[in-house]
Design a protein around this motif. Structure first.
Motif, PDB file in Angstrom:
ATOM      1  N   GLY A   1       0.816  -1.106  -0.091  1.00  0.00           N
ATOM      2  CA  GLY A   1       0.088  -0.234  -0.022  1.00  0.00           C
ATOM      3  C   GLY A   1       0.903   1.156   0.095  1.00  0.00           C
ATOM      4  O   GLY A   1       0.521   2.259  -0.568  1.00  0.00           O
TER       5      GLY A   1
ATOM      6  N   CYS B   1      -5.104  -1.934  -0.663  1.00  0.00           N
ATOM      7  CA  CYS B   1      -4.027  -2.720   0.069  1.00  0.00           C
ATOM      8  C   CYS B   1      -3.774  -2.262   1.577  1.00  0.00           C
ATOM      9  O   CYS B   1      -3.398  -3.062   2.578  1.00  0.00           O
ATOM     10  CB  CYS B   1      -2.501  -2.936  -0.674  1.00  0.00           C
ATOM     11  N   SER B   2      -3.703  -0.975   1.664  1.00  0.00           N
ATOM     12  CA  SER B   2      -3.766  -0.262   2.945  1.00  0.00           C
ATOM     13  C   SER B   2      -4.879  -0.392   3.676  1.00  0.00           C
ATOM     14  O   SER B   2      -4.549  -0.930   5.018  1.00  0.00           O
ATOM     15  CB  SER B   2      -3.649   1.284   2.841  1.00  0.00           C
TER      16      SER B   2
END
Length: 111
Positions: A52, A60-61
């Motif tokens: 991320g 992704c984060s």
């Protein structure tokens, strides 16, 4: 069917082979921190946090934050897991901050 008999079988007849005086409570075996199973949620939180931040993917984060929460809920070794979890959480938060408040990604057009 016999009348007056309970459904206990051999225990009702008085010939129960168990000995209550020799019964011991269950104690789980002590494991060293190296023998504990791998915390896959913590590992995936670090991986998604780094992806991320480096590739600037918001998804992704956010996934890293979710895996951090799962790893926190299933923490077995407090000292080592807390270090890994704090690192993963910092990567996830850095990724979210840079994605939402940083400059736009090169090549992306806002309409």
């Amino acid at each position: 069917m016999k009348e007056g008999s309970s459904g206990g079988g051999a225990a009702a007849g008085g010939n129960d082979p168990r000995q209550p005086s020799t019964a011991k409570p269950y104690a789980p075996p002590k494991l060293s921190p190296q023998d504990l199973p791998i915390d896959y949620a913590g590992f995936l939180a670090v991986v998604f946090g780094v992806v991320g931040v480096m590739l600037r993917y918001k998804v992704c984060s956010w996934i890293a934050i979710i895996f951090c929460a799962q790893s926190l809920a299933n923490m077995k070794n407090f000292e080592n897991d807390l270090k890994q979890l704090s690192m993963a959480f910092m990567f996830a938060v850095m990724g979210l901050v840079t994605n939402y408040f940083g400059p736009p990604r090169p090549g992306s057009t806002k309409r």
